[in-house]
Design a protein around this motif. Structure first.
Motif, mmCIF file in Angstrom:
data_model
loop_
_atom_site.group_PDB
_atom_site.id
_atom_site.type_symbol
_atom_site.label_atom_id
_atom_site.label_comp_id
_atom_site.label_asym_id
_atom_site.label_seq_id
_atom_site.Cartn_x
_atom_site.Cartn_y
_atom_site.Cartn_z
ATOM 1 N N ASP A 1 -30.287 17.013 -4.185
ATOM 2 C CA ASP A 1 -31.147 17.028 -2.998
ATOM 3 C C ASP A 1 -30.786 15.916 -2.028
ATOM 4 O OD1 ASP A 1 -33.348 19.119 -3.645
ATOM 5 O OD2 ASP A 1 -33.206 17.930 -5.468
ATOM 6 N N GLY A 2 -30.134 14.891 -2.521
ATOM 7 C CA GLY A 2 -29.716 13.775 -1.692
ATOM 8 C C GLY A 2 -28.566 13.053 -2.364
ATOM 9 N N PRO B 1 -28.725 15.063 2.866
ATOM 10 C CA PRO B 1 -29.134 13.699 3.200
ATOM 11 C C PRO B 1 -28.283 12.697 2.423
ATOM 12 C CG PRO B 1 -31.041 15.081 2.676
ATOM 13 C CD PRO B 1 -29.817 15.832 2.248
ATOM 14 N N VAL B 2 -27.706 11.731 3.118
ATOM 15 C CA VAL B 2 -26.781 10.783 2.490
ATOM 16 C C VAL B 2 -27.140 9.358 2.894
ATOM 17 C CG1 VAL B 2 -24.374 10.050 2.274
ATOM 18 C CG2 VAL B 2 -24.912 12.474 2.485
ATOM 19 N N LEU B 3 -27.129 8.475 1.907
ATOM 20 C CA LEU B 3 -27.285 7.047 2.144
ATOM 21 C C LEU B 3 -25.967 6.382 1.771
ATOM 22 C CD1 LEU B 3 -28.718 4.373 2.595
ATOM 23 C CD2 LEU B 3 -29.838 4.652 0.376
ATOM 24 N N ILE B 4 -25.371 5.659 2.714
ATOM 25 C CA ILE B 4 -24.056 5.071 2.472
ATOM 26 C C ILE B 4 -24.157 3.569 2.254
ATOM 27 C CG2 ILE B 4 -22.778 6.861 3.689
ATOM 28 C CD1 ILE B 4 -22.660 5.027 6.128
ATOM 29 N N GLY B 5 -23.256 3.061 1.410
ATOM 30 C CA GLY B 5 -23.204 1.634 1.139
ATOM 31 C C GLY B 5 -21.783 1.204 0.843
ATOM 32 N N VAL C 1 -16.933 5.051 7.016
ATOM 33 C CA VAL C 1 -17.716 5.866 6.084
ATOM 34 C C VAL C 1 -18.657 6.826 6.815
ATOM 35 C CG1 VAL C 1 -19.271 5.829 4.105
ATOM 36 C CG2 VAL C 1 -17.580 4.009 4.388
ATOM 37 N N ARG C 2 -19.417 6.337 7.781
ATOM 38 C CA ARG C 2 -20.352 7.218 8.494
ATOM 39 C C ARG C 2 -19.627 8.358 9.220
ATOM 40 N NH1 ARG C 2 -25.640 6.439 9.815
ATOM 41 N NH2 ARG C 2 -25.513 4.192 9.389
ATOM 42 N N MET D 1 -18.286 15.880 7.705
ATOM 43 C CA MET D 1 -18.638 16.834 6.654
ATOM 44 C C MET D 1 -20.008 17.468 6.894
ATOM 45 S SD MET D 1 -17.181 14.785 3.305
ATOM 46 C CE MET D 1 -17.125 16.231 2.229
ATOM 47 N N ARG D 2 -20.624 17.161 8.039
ATOM 48 C CA ARG D 2 -21.896 17.720 8.486
ATOM 49 C C ARG D 2 -23.054 17.333 7.570
ATOM 50 N NH1 ARG D 2 -18.451 22.113 9.753
ATOM 51 N NH2 ARG D 2 -19.101 23.308 7.927
ATOM 52 N N ALA D 3 -22.939 16.176 6.933
ATOM 53 C CA ALA D 3 -24.060 15.618 6.190
ATOM 54 C C ALA D 3 -24.996 14.913 7.173
ATOM 55 C CB ALA D 3 -23.567 14.644 5.132
ATOM 56 N N VAL D 4 -26.227 14.632 6.717
ATOM 57 C CA VAL D 4 -27.198 13.912 7.543
ATOM 58 C C VAL D 4 -27.304 12.500 6.967
ATOM 59 C CG1 VAL D 4 -29.574 13.835 8.373
ATOM 60 C CG2 VAL D 4 -28.453 16.048 8.001
ATOM 61 N N VAL D 5 -26.734 11.535 7.672
ATOM 62 C CA VAL D 5 -26.621 10.180 7.152
ATOM 63 C C VAL D 5 -27.822 9.334 7.589
ATOM 64 C CG1 VAL D 5 -25.128 8.166 6.957
ATOM 65 C CG2 VAL D 5 -24.120 10.428 7.329
ATOM 66 N N ALA D 6 -28.433 8.643 6.632
ATOM 67 C CA ALA D 6 -29.573 7.778 6.929
ATOM 68 C C ALA D 6 -29.172 6.699 7.923
ATOM 69 C CB ALA D 6 -30.092 7.142 5.633
#
Length: 226
Positions: free
Chosen positions: A91-92, A124-128, A144-145, A151-156
């Motif tokens: 889911d994320g 939904p993606v959280l990057i670090g 990274v973002r 890739m059409r992800a939704v980045v926080a």
């Protein structure tokens, strides 16, 4: 306090699953540590919303050889296939890379190159990222973002970078600042995940038989076949 991401594949029956991709090379790894903290913050935030959730870890170092094979053959198999299914079926996503040569690591990039086109659409993606100095923190924004946006992800909105000094101790050290950033980013990912239909429900809808509930013939006649 939640535990760190589980080293197993699976998902909760009625809740949400957060896949936690870590590209750290060492054991223990500061990259995995940051990934676990971000995942824990997201899970806590989801539970605060009344949504049950769990985090499932994917350590890329365990799949390095299979990723090279997949790049050469175009096929994923075995444990790598399970890891890919965990990520695309979540889911994320929490995705954390160490910084190599002012960018993401080759291991990190190779895993996402292996994924099929469209497999992260709307995810939904959280990057670090982790590194030795704060000077490389912009790698999240210039490397990274954009990759996940492609890739059409939704980045926080909040990306979290942890330099060596962020793992220090003391009231005036970096821990408080890092904790605040982790909590904010986790809450943002939780908001994105909660706003989206559960992955299990989306799969059920996609797999539904369009002919399972045909319109009765009498109703078609009554409507003139329209």
């Amino acid at each position: 306090m939640t535990s760190e991401a589980k080293d197993v594949e699976g998902e909760t029956a009625d809740g949400r699953t957060i896949a936690v991709v870590s590209a750290g090379l060492g054991q223990p790894s500061s990259t995995r540590l940051l990934a676990d903290r971000l995942a824990s913050a997201a899970v806590d935030a989801l539970r605060g919303r009344g949504v049950e959730a769990e985090a499932v870890a994917v350590d890329l170092r365990d799949h390095a050889h299979q990723m090279v094979d997949a790049m050469l053959t175009g096929f994923t198999a075995g444990a790598l296939r399970d890891a890919v299914d965990t990520v695309v079926g979540a889911d994320g996503l929490v995705a954390v890379t160490p910084v190599f040569n002012a960018s993401y690591s080759g291991l990190f990039k190779t895993f996402f190159d292996v994924l099929e086109r469209g497999s992260l659409d709307g995810m939904p993606v959280l990057i670090g990222a982790t590194g030795g100095t704060a000077r490389h923190s912009l790698v999240l924004e210039h490397a990274v973002r954009p990759m996940f946006a492609y890739m059409r992800a939704v980045v926080a909105p909040t990306a979290v970078y942890a330099a060596a000094e962020d793992w220090g101790s003391g009231r005036s050290g970096g821990v408080d600042g890092l904790s605040e950033r982790v909590a904010r980013a986790g809450a943002e990912l939780a908001s994105l995940v909660a706003a989206r239909a559960p992955a299990a429900a989306r799969r059920d809808a996609a797999d539904a038989d369009p002919y399972a509930h045909p319109v009765p013939f009498e109703r078609l006649l009554a409507s003139g076949g329209q």
